[in-house]
Design an enzyme around this catalytic site. Structure first.
Site: not given
Ligand code: EPU
Length: 321
Positions: A191, A239, A314
């Site tokens: 990021r 995010c 972020e």
């Molecule tokens: N999870 C929860 N509860 C929640 C949200 C997530 O338990 O409310 C768990 C999910 O089940 C999963 C883990 O946390 O096991 C990760 O969640 P997710 O797969 O949704 O990915 P993330 O790490 O929250 C990142 C990026 C997103 C991108 C997604 C998918 C960051 C901060 N966020 O989200 O990017 O779309 O992966 O590839 O790195 C953004 O940058 O604005 C953004 C949305």
């Protein structure tokens, strides 16, 4: 007193900004400049600097929260820098004259590169590369924003990142000079495109030859997955927090920490922590920037108290004044 006509590019006085962001909050800016080419962007930026302003660059506005009230100074919007084209046989100039920019239709085995200006939307790039059967951008299916911001922040997700497909970036240096940075000279990270204060004017993208059907299928799958777990149709800034170092958060993502702390659904005015994904704050319609920012601080403080993890933004925040 500066007038509209005193700027060398299109300009708006006391322009409203909320509708230019995905969060739909924030006030106005004293001057909004709207260049139409990379060269005009450079000119707008150097003119603003010469007049004592430190211009801010507004791309897609999808990762940004703008405070309520009046922002003094200058914002330069990249909205009009929408050109995306294939290199000519002679080379890959980012800001060619009209004749040079006219390119032949794609053929199998042709140059798998594209040139895009900073205001081209990531979804336009996903669609264009899909139609050309070029792989690399489908990992950004459903990701809002424009090329410039995507490169500056190294936008992406589980299936890949923006910089995986960047060959060269044309930037405006803080001293006003224009420079082409090859990928090998850059150090993008999670990021963070690693460009510091530089402004992205455009880029040469290098994709991998594939077929439209294959690229389309992958993009479709990624989009379905995204829609299942993220509130993509709501007003938000994506995010809010970066994911913390897994060693410090016991492997939990920011969204999971927010959920574990019982903060999903927490409200402040018309702002709410998404019940679907804990790392999203949503404007339900009438939220102010003050509501959104107060809710974010409440989440940060509560998560820190309960888990010891201090979440880092972020999203970018532009303070008024
Ligand atoms: N999870 C929860 N509860 C929640 C949200 C997530 O338990 O409310 C768990 C999910 O089940 C999963 C883990 O946390 O096991 C990760 O969640 P997710 O797969 O949704 O990915 P993330 O790490 O929250 C990142 C990026 C997103 C991108 C997604 C998918 C960051 C901060 N966020 O989200 O990017 O779309 O992966 O590839 O790195 C953004 O940058 O604005 C953004 C949305």
């Amino acid at each position: 007193m500066l007038s509209l006509t005193s700027w060398p590019v299109a300009a708006l006085h006391e322009a409203e900004l909320a509708s230019r962001t995905y969060m739909r909050v924030g006030g106005r800016v004293r001057w909004l400049l709207e260049p139409a080419t990379p060269a005009e962007l450079a000119l707008a930026w150097t003119t603003a600097r010469e007049r004592g302003f430190t211009p801010r660059i507004l791309g897609g506005g999808c990762n940004l929260i703008i405070e309520d009230g009046l922002l003094e100074g200058v914002v330069i919007a990249t909205d009009r820098l929408k050109r995306c084209f294939r290199p000519t046989l002679g080379g890959a100039d980012i800001d060619p004259n009209e004749d040079e920019a006219r390119v032949a239709p794609a053929e199998p085995g042709s140059d798998p590169r594209l040139i895009a200006w900073s205001g081209v939307t990531l979804q336009n790039l996903v669609q264009t590369t899909t139609a050309l059967g070029l792989s690399g951008f489908e990992c950004l299916a459903g990701v809002p924003g424009q090329l410039g911001g995507g490169i500056a922040m190294n936008a992406g997700g589980r299936y890949g990142e923006m910089w995986d497909s960047v060959e060269l970036v044309r930037v405006l240096e803080p001293d006003g000079s224009i420079r082409d940075l090859p990928r090998a000279e850059c150090t993008p990270r999670y990021r963070n495109g690693g460009l510091g204060e530089r402004v992205v004017l455009g880029a040469v993208l290098r994709l991998k030859p594939s077929t439209p059907a294959e690229v389309r299928e992958r993009a479709k799958q990624y989009l379905i997955e995204k829609r299942n777990v993220q509130p993509v149709t709501e007003w938000s800034a994506g995010c809010v927090f970066k994911n913390p170092d897994p060693a410090k958060s016991n492997g939990s993502s920011a969204g999971k920490l927010v959920e574990l702390c019982g903060l999903k659904g927490r409200t402040r005015g018309d702002a709410i922590v998404s019940p679907l994904h804990g790392n999203f704050v949503i404007n339900r319609g009438a939220a102010t920037a003050a509501d959104v920012l107060a809710l974010i601080e409440e989440v940060r403080t509560t998560v820190a108290e309960k888990t010891g993890v201090v979440l880092e933004n972020e999203v970018k925040v532009w303070r008024a004044g």
